[in-house]
Each structure stands twice: as structure tokens, then as C-alpha cells.
Design a protein around this motif. Structure first.
Motif, PDB file in Angstrom:
ATOM      1  N   LEU A 320      37.914  41.665  31.530  1.00 48.50           N
ATOM      2  CA  LEU A 320      39.382  41.697  31.619  1.00 48.50           C
ATOM      3  C   LEU A 320      39.998  42.654  30.612  1.00 48.50           C
ATOM      4  CD1 LEU A 320      40.055  37.885  32.228  1.00 48.50           C
ATOM      5  CD2 LEU A 320      40.020  39.727  33.910  1.00 48.50           C
ATOM      6  N   HIS A 323      43.430  43.356  31.255  1.00 56.44           N
ATOM      7  CA  HIS A 323      44.239  42.137  31.343  1.00 56.44           C
ATOM      8  C   HIS A 323      44.241  41.400  30.008  1.00 56.44           C
ATOM      9  CE1 HIS A 323      44.635  42.355  35.784  1.00 56.44           C
ATOM     10  NE2 HIS A 323      43.416  42.866  35.736  1.00 56.44           N
ATOM     11  N   LEU A 329      47.384  35.559  29.521  1.00 57.83           N
ATOM     12  CA  LEU A 329      47.538  36.075  30.877  1.00 57.83           C
ATOM     13  C   LEU A 329      48.873  35.622  31.466  1.00 57.83           C
ATOM     14  CD1 LEU A 329      43.950  35.335  32.260  1.00 57.83           C
ATOM     15  CD2 LEU A 329      44.877  37.577  31.649  1.00 57.83           C
ATOM     16  N   ARG A 462      52.474  44.750  30.470  1.00 55.36           N
ATOM     17  CA  ARG A 462      51.761  45.079  31.703  1.00 55.36           C
ATOM     18  C   ARG A 462      52.291  44.180  32.805  1.00 55.36           C
ATOM     19  NH1 ARG A 462      48.110  41.815  28.722  1.00 55.36           N
ATOM     20  NH2 ARG A 462      47.543  39.920  29.878  1.00 55.36           N
ATOM     21  N   ASP A 465      49.112  39.471  35.949  1.00 54.03           N
ATOM     22  CA  ASP A 465      47.679  39.686  36.068  1.00 54.03           C
ATOM     23  C   ASP A 465      47.116  39.245  37.419  1.00 54.03           C
ATOM     24  OD1 ASP A 465      46.968  40.668  33.280  1.00 54.03           O
ATOM     25  OD2 ASP A 465      48.090  38.832  32.835  1.00 54.03           O
ATOM     26  N   GLY A 547      44.043  39.121  43.123  1.00 54.22           N
ATOM     27  CA  GLY A 547      44.272  40.278  42.259  1.00 54.22           C
ATOM     28  C   GLY A 547      44.556  41.501  43.101  1.00 54.22           C
ATOM     29  N   MET A 558      39.229  35.790  36.051  1.00 59.70           N
ATOM     30  CA  MET A 558      40.480  35.034  35.921  1.00 59.70           C
ATOM     31  C   MET A 558      40.390  33.673  36.590  1.00 59.70           C
ATOM     32  SD  MET A 558      43.582  37.842  36.081  1.00 59.70           S
ATOM     33  CE  MET A 558      42.943  38.955  37.328  1.00 59.70           C
TER      34      MET A 558
END
Length: 570
Positions: A320, A323, A329, A462, A465, A547, A558
Motif C-alpha cells: 500500500l 495508500h 486509510l 490523496r 483509497d 479499488g 485493504m
């Protein structure tokens, strides 16, 4: 047996006889009456399996492979244990198609001899029994689902035909040391989220046999749920891995297009490549899913399948790296898709997952639906462009009737499951099909842009996720009532990898029927009307994590985080 002189009913009778004769008589059990709905405990209680065989079949894939590699357990005894349990599952829920005990045990002996002689395993899946959805060809075996050059999933037409070579994925599994040992049931044409056909009949859900096992990989879902296989391969064009995984309380991954090879397998609607089907694993553990995916990808399938994506297993993605290395997350959560509100158990599972993630230090924000129905309708129109011609071209070979509903008894046309059998005169011109494909691409672009814009609210610098959402607006339904695949089909249209994980079970006390809400659509009202917690008794409740395209490694990682958070809360 010639189809020109034999009726389709006679072909089916002969095939079922030969399937029954393939089962060792000593493996037959005294089955519970149909009124006994929950049969998950029968394999261990029936007396067929030894204490060690029960231990073997209850062992997760990662540990199973360790014991096989160390020769603590032989491939013969592991294969025998799972085969016996698979045959018990067949007697309980009717989940198998092809049974080939002698061949699987011969392969197991070869694997044991190799390990004893060389001290080395053949590959990363050495000795692991694997079940296969009845789309994958195994050389030399009868495959009633298909004939080289023609397509007939779930049809009578190709009874008596034999595969001339393996599908690419089967070759890879053998090279990795695995032992494919059974094939599993599918619906006629594959294009249905339940499992019933004119050859092998209906597959039931072992958690409650009055409910569907899902589809089209329903045989896999039911078999793995009864631990008659440590891991299976299903396929998914609109939810056909995720729906059975969810309905049977399992883990199931729908990868992006081309991540797992499809060459040499058979399918409905071959030639339709705007929203293609993909293969992926169904398992009782996340570790098994990861192990199988990594083994397949490490085999470089792009050297054997021209449509396989040239992308190696990416350990950085699994860690990740993009991420936040799994820290803090941010998940988008879908409470409903703007068209159908999920039943109370699904809402409770969403609430449980949100609470567990927040307790683990992650953030959960609402993901609002964006033209979800339009995207699903576009996908269905693409499939419908030629599907009825495809289906009728095969059923006409024997006069086999095209199944138009999955109800327990014959029903009128009003009971037909909407969206899964279009009108006979449906279809699109080439130009109209191009417009549908343009619409799909436009909507994919809009989703990408929306995802990117979430960086403004995520608080991490960002975008979100992953997205967590229902797999369906219900758990496993009574047979014939699975009328909505929109919660899964959307991610096939977007080509987002999606991983199903179990959360809880229907609880009649916690999941009582709620007062009517303002219905979003006629389908929403119909969905509300079928809910009664007693009807859905003991049904597993699952969700999916999605995702972005070709992000399988990150999606697996995740989902592991979500799974740990849920288990910690419990």
C-alpha cells in the motif's frame, strides 16, 4: 450418444447416471430430509470423514500448503479428504458437475513421488486440490458445458463431448503443482445470478437450503462453503464470483480484465469484449486468495494468453505504498445506489464495518451514487445486443428449452427475473452498440474524475483509497428471487477489482423489518416487500471493497485491513 436420434431428456438421464456412477459407493451418506435447511455441520457429523480428514479440510490454504510442502501431509491424503467432503457436499446441495476421483488421486500420487524423490515441490501450489467452475477445460474430460469452437455453458447440447486440451489457466495450475479435482455447477447460459440448468439441476445454499447459492459460480460458492474444496475458481461478468461468495459467507475476488488468463475457457456471448468475463478465486480465507492470485500472476500468463495483462505481482502495491502504507486509510461507503435500498442486515453490516474501521483509526466518508443505474443499464444493453441469438443457437441443437426463471416451480412470464432474459427481438445494430460503448466509456471517465476529486475531502492529500458497498440489496434470496445484480455489475462496467468479505449473519432480533421508506423505484418497493428476517434465517451478510483498475494487490491488502478491523471489534 447422437443428439440426432436422442431427445435432450434422454441425454440428461444418461449424463446424470454416469455422474452418479463416478461417486464411490462407500462415500454415500444418509442425507438429512429437505426440511433440514442448515446443513453446514453435516460433513463433520455424518461419520464419513476420519478425525484427520476433518482436520485437513478445516485447514486454511496457507497452512495446508506448508504441511504439503513439508510432507507432513501427503497430497493423496489431502486430495482424498477434500474429495470425500466434496461428495458429501454434492449429496447435500448438488454443487458438482464432473467427478473424476481416480484421475485426481493419480495426480496426487505423482506429486507425492516427486517430492519424495527430489525433496522439492513442483510449484507454489504443490498438492493443493482446486475446484473449477464448469467453464474451464481439462483435457480428456467430458465437458458438458462446452465443445471446442462452440459455446454451451449449462446446456444439454454438448453432453458426450470431450476437451481436446486444457484451458490456459488449467495448464498454469498444473505447472504450479495444484490438483484440479472437481468441476462445479452453473446456470444455463451462465448469465444468471442463481444456479440451475437442465443437466444437473439446482444448487442450494448450505447455510439455508431454501435460499439460492447465487450464480453463476453458485456451485463453487456452495462447495467451498461446505469446505469440500480449499479454494475454487469462479468467473465474473456481472457479479458471478462476488454474489456466490457473499451469499455463502466467503471471500471472493473479481480481478480487472486480463489479470487472470481466460484463453481456452468457454463462455456465453463469446466475441462480446466490451464488458468481458474474468476468472478469480473463491475461498474461506483472504490468505488463500492472495496465494492463488500471486501464483497465477508469477507464472507470466501473458506469455500464454494474448489478452492477459503484462503486469507482474507488485509487492509495492500490496504494501500500500500509494495508500499511506495502510495507515489512516479513507474509505468511501455506499449506503444505497440511488435505486434500491438494501435490506436491514446489509445496512447493519455497513454500520458495523464503518464503526470497526473508525475504531482502527481509519476514516469513512459517504460515497454518493453517480448515474449508477444508467451505467448498469448500458452494460445490460451491451450484453443484450446478441445474447438471445447466442442462447437460441445452442438450445436449438437438441430442442432443450431455454430456462426463463429460477423459481422452484414453473411460473408465468410475469415471474421472469427482469434483466436476465431480454425479449427475443431485443438487440442492437453495430452502430447502436458503438453508442452504448461510447456511453460506458464516458461514464467510466466521470467516475475516474469523481474519484480524483475526493482528495479535497479525504484529508490525506490523496483521493479515497477504496469504496465499500453492498454486494446486493439483500442476502441470499429464496430461489428465483435474485432480481438485482446492479451493485456488482457497476464494477464490471468500471473494471474495478472488487473483493467480497463476510461481516455477519441475518439476526431476526437485530434485523427486524423497518417501516416503509420513500421508495426510490418500483424495484425498491418490490425489494422491500420480500424482506422477512425469518425467510432469510442464517444467511451470511457480506460486503465488497473496490479499488481502481488493475489494483488487485492493493485491494487484497485493504480487504485484509478491513477484515482484521471487523474481527477485532467482534
Amino acid at each position: 450418444m447422437s443428439t440426432t436420434t436422442t431427445t435432450w431428456q434422454e441425454l440428461v438421464t444418461d449424463k446424470k447416471r454416469r455422474q452418479t456412477e463416478a461417486i464411490p459407493k462407500s462415500w454415500l451418506i444418509s442425507t438429512p430430509p429437505p426440511s433440514e435447511l442448515i446443513v453446514t455441520g453435516v460433513p463433520e457429523a455424518c461419520g464419513l470423514l476420519t478425525e484427520k480428514e476433518v482436520l485437513i479440510t478445516n485447514t486454511e490454504v496457507v497452512l495446508l500448503l506448508e504441511k504439503l510442502a513439508s510432507a507432513e501431509w501427503s497430497s493423496v491424503e489431502v486430495t482424498t479428504a477434500f474429495y470425500k467432503r466434496a461428495i458429501v457436499a454434492q449429496q447435500l446441495v448438488n454443487c458438482l458437475t464432473e467427478i473424476f476421483v481416480d484421475r485426481a488421486l493419480a495426480r496426487a500420487r505423482e506429486l507425492d513421488d516427486h517430492l519424495k524423490l527430489t525433496g522439492k515441490v513442483i510449484g507454489p501450489l504443490h498438492g493443493l486440490p482446486i475446484s473449477l467452475k464448469d467453464q474451464l477445460r481439462i483435457k480428456g474430460l467430458e465437458t458438458t458445458m462446452a465443445l471446442t469452437g462452440l459455446v454451451s455453458p449449462g446446456y444439454v447440447s454438448w453432453i458426450g463431448k470431450y476437451a481436446e486440451k486444457n484451458s490456459v489457466l488449467v495448464d498454469i495450475l498444473y505447472e504450479c503443482g495444484a490438483n484440479p479435482f472437481v468441476q462445479t455447477n452453473v446456470p444455463q447460459t451462465l448469465m444468471w445470478p442463481e444456479t440451475f440448468n437442465n443437466v444437473f439441476g439446482r444448487t442450494a445454499n448450505p447455510h439455508n437450503r431454501s435460499l439460492t447459492s447465487g450464480g453463476s459460480s453458485g456451485g463453487e460458492g456452495a462447495l467451498v462453503a461446505l469446505r469440500g474444496s480449499p479454494i475454487g475458481i469462479g468467473s465474473d461478468i456481472g457479479g458471478s464470483i462476488r454474489i456466490p461468495a457473499a451469499f455463502n459467507g466467503l471471500y471472493g475476488l473479481r480481478p480487472s480484465y486480463g489479470r487472470v488468463p481466460y484463453a481456452g475457457a468457454v463462455n456465453s456471448m463469446e466475441g462480446q469484449d466490451s464488458v468481458p468475463s474474468v476468472f478469480g478465486p473463491i475461498c474461506n480465507s483472504i490468505g488463500g486468495v492472495k496465494t492463488l492470485m500471486k501464483a497465477i500472476i508469477d507464472s507470466k500468463p501473458w506469455l500464454k494468453d494474448p489478452l492477459a495483462v503484462r503486469k507482474k505481482w507488485d509487492e509495492e502495491d500490496y504494501s500500500l505504498a500509494e495508500h499511506g502504507h495502510g495507515k489512516n486509510l479513507v474509505f468511501g461507503i455506499v449506503w444505497n445506489n440511488g435505486h434500491t435500498v438494501p435490506h436491514p442486515p446489509i445496512i447493519r453490516a455497513l454500520e458495523m464495518t464503518k464503526a470497526a474501521l473508525e475504531a482502527a483509526g481509519h476514516k469513512v466518508i459517504d460515497w454518493l451514487p453517480h448515474r449508477d443505474k444508467e451505467l448498469c443499464d448500458t452494460v445490460y444493453a451491451i450484453w443484450n445486443a446478441g445474447c438471445m441469438q447466442d442462447f437460441n443457437s445452442v438450445t436449438s441443437l437438441t430442442g432443450e428449452p431455454l430456462i426463463d426463471n429460477m423459481l422452484l416451480e414453473a411460473a408465468s412470464s410475469e415471474a421472469v427475473v427482469a434483466g436476465f432474459r431480454p425479449p427475443l427481438n431485443s438487440g442492437a445494430t453495430a452502430f447502436e452498440l458503438w453508442q452504448l460503448q461510447k456511453t460506458k466509456l464516458k461514464l467510466r471517465q466521470e467516475y475516474l474524475d469523481l474519484w480524483q476529486e475526493t482528495s479535497k475531502m479525504a484529508g490525506t492529500g490523496r483521493p479515497i483509497d477504496a469504496i465499500i458497498s453492498p454486494v446486493a440489496p439483500f442476502t441470499a434470496t429464496p430461489h428465483g428471487l435474485n432480481k438485482d445484480a446492479s451493485y456488482t455489475s457497476i464494477f464490471n462496467a468500471l473494471d474495478y477489482p472488487s473483493f467480497v468479505f463476510p461481516v455477519t449473519r441475518v439476526d431476526p432480533v437485530k434485523d427486524g423489518k423497518k417501516p416503509p421508506h420513500q421508495f426510490l423505484s418500483p424495484e425498491d418497493e418490490a425489494n422491500y416487500s420480500i424482506y422477512d428476517p425469518e425467510t432469510f434465517l442464517n444467511a451470511p451478510v457480506s460486503l465488497q471493497l473496490s479499488g481502481r483498475t488493475l489494483e488487485e494487490e492493493a485491494v487484497i491488502a485493504m480487504t485484509e485491513i478491513v477484515d482484521v478491523a471487523l474481527k477485532t471489534q467482534k
